[in-house]
Design an enzyme around this catalytic site. Sequence first.
Site, mmCIF file in Angstrom:
data_model
loop_
_atom_site.group_PDB
_atom_site.id
_atom_site.type_symbol
_atom_site.label_atom_id
_atom_site.label_comp_id
_atom_site.label_asym_id
_atom_site.label_seq_id
_atom_site.Cartn_x
_atom_site.Cartn_y
_atom_site.Cartn_z
ATOM 1 N N GLN A 6 49.553 53.963 29.580
ATOM 2 C CA GLN A 6 50.579 54.904 30.052
ATOM 3 C C GLN A 6 51.135 55.743 28.899
ATOM 4 O OE1 GLN A 6 51.593 55.610 33.183
ATOM 5 N NE2 GLN A 6 50.203 54.110 34.067
ATOM 6 N N ASP A 33 54.850 44.632 29.255
ATOM 7 C CA ASP A 33 56.098 44.121 29.828
ATOM 8 C C ASP A 33 56.589 42.854 29.136
ATOM 9 O OD1 ASP A 33 56.495 46.019 32.085
ATOM 10 O OD2 ASP A 33 54.509 45.298 32.627
ATOM 11 N N HIS A 50 57.981 50.277 34.942
ATOM 12 C CA HIS A 50 57.891 49.092 35.805
ATOM 13 C C HIS A 50 59.223 48.358 35.668
ATOM 14 C CE1 HIS A 50 56.544 45.576 37.866
ATOM 15 N NE2 HIS A 50 56.295 44.853 36.801
ATOM 16 N N ASP A 96 55.476 45.404 43.720
ATOM 17 C CA ASP A 96 54.376 45.497 42.760
ATOM 18 C C ASP A 96 53.797 44.116 42.468
ATOM 19 O OD1 ASP A 96 52.996 47.340 40.746
ATOM 20 O OD2 ASP A 96 53.753 45.776 39.428
ATOM 21 N N GLU A 134 26.330 40.989 47.658
ATOM 22 C CA GLU A 134 26.978 40.920 48.972
ATOM 23 C C GLU A 134 28.487 40.708 48.896
ATOM 24 O OE1 GLU A 134 25.533 41.867 51.535
ATOM 25 O OE2 GLU A 134 23.423 41.710 50.974
ATOM 26 N N GLU A 193 29.579 45.126 46.582
ATOM 27 C CA GLU A 193 29.844 45.997 47.735
ATOM 28 C C GLU A 193 31.329 46.172 48.036
ATOM 29 O OE1 GLU A 193 27.601 45.936 51.323
ATOM 30 O OE2 GLU A 193 25.879 44.997 50.353
ATOM 31 N N SER A 205 27.932 48.922 60.380
ATOM 32 C CA SER A 205 27.282 48.726 61.683
ATOM 33 C C SER A 205 28.255 48.078 62.662
ATOM 34 C CB SER A 205 26.073 47.822 61.507
ATOM 35 O OG SER A 205 26.506 46.530 61.114
#
Length: 339
Positions: free
Chosen positions: A28, A83, A108, A191, A227, A231, A252
């Site tokens: 950041q 933090d 934060h 958060d 799998e 994915e 599907s």
Amino acid sequence: MAKMYYEKDCDINYLDGKKITIIGYGSQGHAHAMNLKDSGCDVCVGLREGSKNWANAEKAGLAVKTVAEAAKWGDIVMILINDEVQADVYKKDIAPNLSAGNMLMFAHGFNIHFKQIVPPAGVDVSMIAPKGPGHTVRSQYVAGKGVPCLIAVEQNATGDAYKLALAYAAGIGGARGGVMETTFQDETETDLFGEQAVLCGGVVELMKLGFETLVEAGYAPENAYFECIHEMKLIIDLINKGGVAMMNYSISDTAEYGEYVSGPRILPYEETKKNMKAVLTDIQDGVFAGRWIAENKNGRTFFNAKRAQLAKHQMEIVGAELRKNMLWGDDTDPDTASN
Ligand code: NAD
Ligand code: MG
């Protein structure tokens, strides 16, 4: 409905004549410092002496000082270091250098909400929290866009905290994406809950158990990795783009039917809700924060052991091997923090 602010609601001119200090030059920190500088603000970065980022920040054209000097110099001091080290750095180098009328800022709410940092009454305390990794905060700004932010004001000593924080949001480009009003409490609790229950805790556990179940049943680990892990991103991208409906449209009907039949078997509704509520309660009453603060004070024994154990898990080893040869999986952005 949460209140939203956009560029028309944010007057960056309120930052005219204000000296802005950014403490830290990580994910950041570098993005806020560079965006503010490109927006015409008077910025300086506060770093530890000997920090490897010192030269990087200077190379980017930014003034760099020690944390204490930078805190003294700034009218607005944004704390963008990890933090868990903020409270110590605040006590040692920032608090002694704050003057009445300064604004202390965060991305934060943890340290303010859990009272690890208790700023003096005469100082404004606000939050501008981009809802994306720092490198995206920078790349979006450069592209003329912006990562949406949350705004919160904990102390409004000067009466100007909102307009200054909104101006800051405009300066980093966040107002182009929208700035949503919240509180330090809500930002902190939601958060922590999101990353624990769903994004990091929940998702990693789900992928790991899925992977193990297939491997223990005799399937190839590479197959299990594809799998249950690889994915995941493809599916999430669809949901991110068009909701669960877009994923269901794209998969599907067999997959969709399986979703309805087996999802609730994997995450039984009542029990999972009960567990999620327990996690939320631990966050709300400070039990989680207390444990994490103690863990950091005690040398992170549990944390380090878990990290080492995960690195040895077969899904990580198989995944690293497969990703070497995956031309389509070249997302090497290291900046994937949960915030
Ligand atoms: P980071 O780990 O990328 O960078 C932290 C920087 O602080 C590093 O450059 C480190 O060298 C420096 N640092 C560490 N200890 C220090 C010390 N004692 N003194 C001086 N400098 C020190 O952290 P980040 O992800 O940019 O997080 C900064 C803040 O932004 C945190 O409050 C975090 O919760 C918040 N935030 C992060 C993200 C995100 O996606 N990364 C999103 C929103 C908000
Ligand atoms: Mg987060």
